[in-house]
Design an enzyme around this catalytic site. Structure first.
Site, mmCIF file in Angstrom:
data_model
loop_
_atom_site.group_PDB
_atom_site.id
_atom_site.type_symbol
_atom_site.label_atom_id
_atom_site.label_comp_id
_atom_site.label_asym_id
_atom_site.label_seq_id
_atom_site.Cartn_x
_atom_site.Cartn_y
_atom_site.Cartn_z
ATOM 1 N N LEU A 14 22.204 16.556 -13.364
ATOM 2 C CA LEU A 14 21.348 15.403 -12.794
ATOM 3 C C LEU A 14 21.503 15.137 -11.459
ATOM 4 O O LEU A 14 20.785 15.017 -10.394
ATOM 5 C CB LEU A 14 21.132 14.516 -13.916
ATOM 6 C CG LEU A 14 20.198 13.450 -13.720
ATOM 7 C CD1 LEU A 14 18.498 14.066 -13.546
ATOM 8 C CD2 LEU A 14 20.009 12.562 -14.555
ATOM 9 N N THR A 32 29.279 12.559 -4.367
ATOM 10 C CA THR A 32 30.432 12.218 -4.865
ATOM 11 C C THR A 32 30.843 12.859 -6.128
ATOM 12 O O THR A 32 29.741 12.990 -7.032
ATOM 13 C CB THR A 32 30.909 10.872 -4.695
ATOM 14 O OG1 THR A 32 30.268 10.118 -5.909
ATOM 15 C CG2 THR A 32 30.617 10.166 -3.198
ATOM 16 N N ASN A 83 25.191 7.550 -11.264
ATOM 17 C CA ASN A 83 25.070 8.617 -12.194
ATOM 18 C C ASN A 83 25.852 9.260 -13.223
ATOM 19 O O ASN A 83 25.684 9.777 -14.349
ATOM 20 C CB ASN A 83 24.205 9.792 -11.470
ATOM 21 C CG ASN A 83 24.204 10.944 -12.275
ATOM 22 O OD1 ASN A 83 23.337 11.269 -12.997
ATOM 23 N ND2 ASN A 83 25.093 12.056 -11.990
ATOM 24 N N SER A 134 20.975 5.528 -17.040
ATOM 25 C CA SER A 134 21.311 5.395 -18.342
ATOM 26 C C SER A 134 20.852 6.335 -19.308
ATOM 27 O O SER A 134 21.460 7.528 -18.934
ATOM 28 C CB SER A 134 20.675 3.938 -18.728
ATOM 29 O OG SER A 134 20.872 3.639 -20.016
ATOM 30 N N TYR A 148 28.652 6.614 -27.328
ATOM 31 C CA TYR A 148 27.873 7.043 -26.094
ATOM 32 C C TYR A 148 26.807 5.886 -26.263
ATOM 33 O O TYR A 148 26.637 5.312 -25.317
ATOM 34 C CB TYR A 148 27.534 8.498 -26.102
ATOM 35 C CG TYR A 148 26.483 8.758 -25.126
ATOM 36 C CD1 TYR A 148 26.966 8.908 -23.956
ATOM 37 C CD2 TYR A 148 24.931 9.179 -25.414
ATOM 38 C CE1 TYR A 148 26.022 9.076 -22.666
ATOM 39 C CE2 TYR A 148 24.298 9.449 -24.159
ATOM 40 C CZ TYR A 148 24.956 9.635 -23.148
ATOM 41 O OH TYR A 148 23.962 9.827 -22.147
ATOM 42 N N LYS A 152 25.712 3.110 -23.353
ATOM 43 C CA LYS A 152 24.617 3.066 -22.513
ATOM 44 C C LYS A 152 23.685 1.820 -22.982
ATOM 45 O O LYS A 152 22.948 1.285 -21.911
ATOM 46 C CB LYS A 152 23.767 4.308 -22.763
ATOM 47 C CG LYS A 152 24.360 5.597 -22.343
ATOM 48 C CD LYS A 152 24.399 5.705 -20.781
ATOM 49 C CE LYS A 152 24.695 7.098 -20.183
ATOM 50 N NZ LYS A 152 24.825 7.039 -18.817
HETATM 51 O O1 NJP Z 1 25.945 15.761 -16.880
HETATM 52 P P1 NJP Z 1 26.812 16.945 -16.331
HETATM 53 P P2 NJP Z 1 24.319 15.310 -16.622
HETATM 54 N N1 NJP Z 1 34.103 10.119 -12.077
HETATM 55 O O2 NJP Z 1 28.145 16.849 -17.192
HETATM 56 C C1 NJP Z 1 30.619 13.609 -13.119
HETATM 57 C C2 NJP Z 1 23.067 10.873 -18.323
HETATM 58 N N2 NJP Z 1 22.160 11.635 -19.190
HETATM 59 O O3 NJP Z 1 24.223 15.572 -15.388
HETATM 60 O O4 NJP Z 1 33.904 14.907 -11.422
HETATM 61 C C3 NJP Z 1 33.174 10.642 -11.207
HETATM 62 O O5 NJP Z 1 26.150 18.140 -15.731
HETATM 63 C C4 NJP Z 1 30.786 14.870 -12.956
HETATM 64 O O6 NJP Z 1 31.595 15.250 -12.070
HETATM 65 P P3 NJP Z 1 33.162 16.084 -11.961
HETATM 66 C C5 NJP Z 1 24.515 11.336 -18.528
HETATM 67 O O7 NJP Z 1 24.843 10.242 -19.605
HETATM 68 C C6 NJP Z 1 22.000 13.055 -19.398
HETATM 69 O O8 NJP Z 1 23.670 15.739 -17.634
HETATM 70 O O9 NJP Z 1 33.004 17.143 -10.997
HETATM 71 N N3 NJP Z 1 32.160 11.349 -11.500
HETATM 72 C C7 NJP Z 1 29.533 15.610 -12.800
HETATM 73 O O10 NJP Z 1 29.293 15.623 -11.555
HETATM 74 C C8 NJP Z 1 25.106 10.836 -17.202
HETATM 75 O O11 NJP Z 1 25.084 9.616 -16.987
HETATM 76 C C9 NJP Z 1 21.395 13.620 -20.428
HETATM 77 O O12 NJP Z 1 33.342 16.378 -13.338
HETATM 78 C C10 NJP Z 1 32.543 11.851 -13.010
HETATM 79 C C11 NJP Z 1 28.627 14.474 -13.542
HETATM 80 O O13 NJP Z 1 29.328 13.111 -13.779
HETATM 81 C C12 NJP Z 1 23.937 11.538 -16.462
HETATM 82 O O14 NJP Z 1 22.912 11.551 -17.037
HETATM 83 C C13 NJP Z 1 20.728 12.698 -21.173
HETATM 84 C C14 NJP Z 1 33.536 11.298 -13.932
HETATM 85 C C15 NJP Z 1 28.335 15.071 -15.120
HETATM 86 O O15 NJP Z 1 27.354 16.031 -14.933
HETATM 87 C C16 NJP Z 1 24.650 12.753 -15.447
HETATM 88 O O16 NJP Z 1 24.673 13.626 -16.597
HETATM 89 C C17 NJP Z 1 20.768 11.406 -21.196
HETATM 90 C C18 NJP Z 1 34.385 10.238 -13.443
HETATM 91 N N4 NJP Z 1 35.268 9.743 -14.003
HETATM 92 C C19 NJP Z 1 21.438 10.894 -20.131
HETATM 93 N N5 NJP Z 1 33.299 11.737 -15.080
HETATM 94 C C20 NJP Z 1 21.305 15.188 -20.676
HETATM 95 N N6 NJP Z 1 21.988 15.868 -19.697
HETATM 96 O O17 NJP Z 1 20.599 15.607 -21.509
HETATM 97 C C21 NJP Z 1 32.141 12.747 -14.828
HETATM 98 O O18 NJP Z 1 20.218 10.651 -21.950
HETATM 99 N N7 NJP Z 1 31.556 12.804 -13.599
#
Ligand code: NJP
Length: 231
Positions: A14, A32, A83, A134, A148, A152
């Protein structure tokens, strides 16, 4: 240059799609993730209005430094997309204490770290928008997602209050509660989400206004599975 956006978790999923949409709309984007190289790879290199920075959201000092660097370089931060996050799923009794705490370190405290670092740069200009990603799990909890959901739900409570503090200071807030999106989240295979365009607050609200009850009955990747509310 357009407006200046800072997006966390922009290496995939996202966050990457939101960053892409902002770039397509002519905005400047500081994208980032924990590794700046991963962000560069996600966008086919750093060029034009895309700037990649490393930010682990659990590192409060790093968040402060990234905020200062962005504001110093571009003169403003107009939009924060807070995000970054992940889901720790499973039967609650099987969770270790460390796993529960890690979920909160990233999803809640990480999100707080970034907002606290960015907000002062918006306040001084009496202008800015904080978009917090969220989840529908921040509104409704289900078995297997208790931890989780707790993280949230906590975001919802914290951000509702913080938004009230920021509003009189000229900083607006938007809480987004997505349903299921087919990203890398939960180990799913990555697929493009499609363009999510939030060039400004009113359009963001319009775009995200449709909250779909019973989200699980809908298809993944359906942009309508996004709820949002002004807080
Ligand atoms: O997840 P994913 P989404 N510091 O795994 C980063 C919410 N959401 O896009 O550091 C900084 O493809 C990670 O980056 P990297 C969900 O709760 C989703 O689906 O390279 N960054 C990657 O760019 C979340 O809040 C769904 O590993 C950190 C990104 O986060 C948001 O949408 C449903 C990190 C995750 O990419 C984006 O999720 C829903 C850190 N410590 C809510 N840890 C859904 N997909 O169905 C991870 O209700 N990242």
């Amino acid at each position: 240059m357009g407006k200046v956006w800072l997006v966390t978790g922009a290496s995939r999923g996202l966050g990457r799609e939101i960053a892409r949409a902002a770039l397509d709309a002519g905005e400047t984007v500081v994208a980032t993730a924990r590794s700046a190289d991963a962000v560069r790879d996600a966008f086919g290199g750093e060029q034009g209005r895309l700037h990649a920075l490393a930010l682990d959201v659990t590192d409060a000092a790093a968040a402060t430094a990234v905020a200062a660097e962005t504001a110093g370089r571009f003169g403003a931060i107009d939009v924060l997309v807070n995000n970054a996050g992940y889901a720790e799923l499973g039967f609650f009794e099987t969770f270790t204490d460390a796993a529960v705490r890690r979920q909160f370190e990233v999803n809640l405290f990480g999100t707080m770290n970034v907002a606290r670092a960015i907000a002062p740069h918006m306040r001084v200009r009496r202008s800015g928008l904080i978009v917090t990603i969220s989840s529908v799990s921040g509104l409704v909890s289900n078995g297997g997602g208790a931890v989780y959901s707790a993280s949230k739900f906590a975001i919802e409570g914290w951000m509702e209050g913080f938004a009230q503090e920021l509003a009189p200071l000229g900083v607006r807030s938007l809480l987004v509660e997505p349903g299921m999106l087919r990203t890398d989240f939960m180990g799913g295979k990555s697929a493009r989400f499609g363009s999510i365009d939030i060039p400004d607050y009113a359009e963001a609200v319009a775009q995200y206004r449709a909250f779909v009850d019973g989200a699980n009955g809908n298809q993944p990747n359906d942009p309508k599975l996004l709820a949002a509310r002004i807080v």
